[in-house]
Design an enzyme around this catalytic site. Structure first.
Site, mmCIF file in Angstrom:
data_model
loop_
_atom_site.group_PDB
_atom_site.id
_atom_site.type_symbol
_atom_site.label_atom_id
_atom_site.label_comp_id
_atom_site.label_asym_id
_atom_site.label_seq_id
_atom_site.Cartn_x
_atom_site.Cartn_y
_atom_site.Cartn_z
ATOM 1 C CB CYS A 73 33.352 -43.529 -71.499
ATOM 2 S SG CYS A 73 34.852 -42.823 -72.234
ATOM 3 C CB CYS B 86 36.849 -45.911 -71.396
ATOM 4 S SG CYS B 86 36.888 -47.712 -71.377
#
Length: 258
Positions: A134, A244
């Protein structure tokens, strides 16, 4: 951060620092509808950026920006692992609202380095590896998207997850040194759907297939009946507050340090 001084109903608000500034703006936004919130924010001065994942709530914001021709830059993080339906929706949305959605992609060198350390799909193996992915595919491109911005607009809503239940309309992002505005904070999913239906807003067809929250294809599944909206994101992890990192201060600080 560009200096911004929101104007109260009865005159200027004294600027006591960015946190007080954000609180004053939060109070102003609470009394406005979505169009009013976006119009107010777009007129405060400095570069205003809206980052969209092309989800249904983000499409509502994009529709208002395009319909009212607001001076807000629209950006998306084209991670390289998005669903084909999401990619098609980018172009459809640009065409319908006659706007440009700026794409920010990960650097090839970062992807190669990640794959060398974890494997291309190593995010399934550990939380550390998933956060690293991420970071490369989303956080670093986000940092580029927000360069020079005074205000960052997001589609965060309180109803998306327990982790987002206290989302304000405006807050100061100390890691990125800007105001973060969440104009849909108090909207529920039914209100979002009603707006989309009434205004002919294009949406991702995956929503109708059980995907209320859509991210990268390998990391998103349809949810089961009764599950929270974001249960299909990184479903193999046990942490119910998983994110994320885009909206987590510690992750932003780590990227800034790099």
């Amino acid at each position: 951060m560009t200096a911004i001084n929101p104007i109260a109903e009865d005159g200027p608000i004294a600027e006591d620092g960015p946190i007080a500034e954000a609180k004053a703006l939060n109070d102003r936004l609470a009394g406005l509808d979505l169009a009013g919130r976006l119009s107010l924010v777009s007129g405060l001065g400095g570069r205003v950026v809206f980052t969209t994942s092309l989800g249904i709530e983000d499409q509502v914001i994009t529709a208002e920006i395009g319909t009212h021709r607001l001076p807000i830059d629209v950006a998306t993080l084209q991670t390289g692992r998005l669903f084909a339906e999401t990619l098609a929706l980018i172009e459809e949305t640009e065409s319908q609202y006659d706007i440009r959605i700026h794409r920010y992609e990960p650097e090839k060198a970062d992807i190669d380095a990640y794959a060398a350390q974890y494997g291309l799909n190593g995010f399934y193996e550990s939380v550390e590896a998933r956060h690293a992915c991420c970071g490369v595919r989303k956080l670093k491109p986000l940092a580029r998207a927000l360069e020079g911005a005074a205000i960052w607009i997001t589609g965060l809503r309180r109803g998306q997850s327990a982790n987002r239940a206290e989302t304000p309309f405006a807050e100061y992002d100390a890691e990125r040194h800007l105001l973060k505005v969440n104009p849909l904070a108090d909207w529920d999913l039914e209100a979002i759907k009603a707006f989309v239906s009434a205004n002919g807003v294009p949406v991702n067809p995956l929503h109708a297939r059980g995907y209320p929250s859509i991210g990268c294809e390998p990391c998103t599944r349809a949810i089961k009946p009764g599950e929270p909206e974001r249960a299909g994101r990184w479903w193999w992890e046990q942490d119910e507050t998983r994110e994320c990192g885009l909206h987590v201060a510690e992750e932003a600080a780590a990227i800034a340090a790099q």
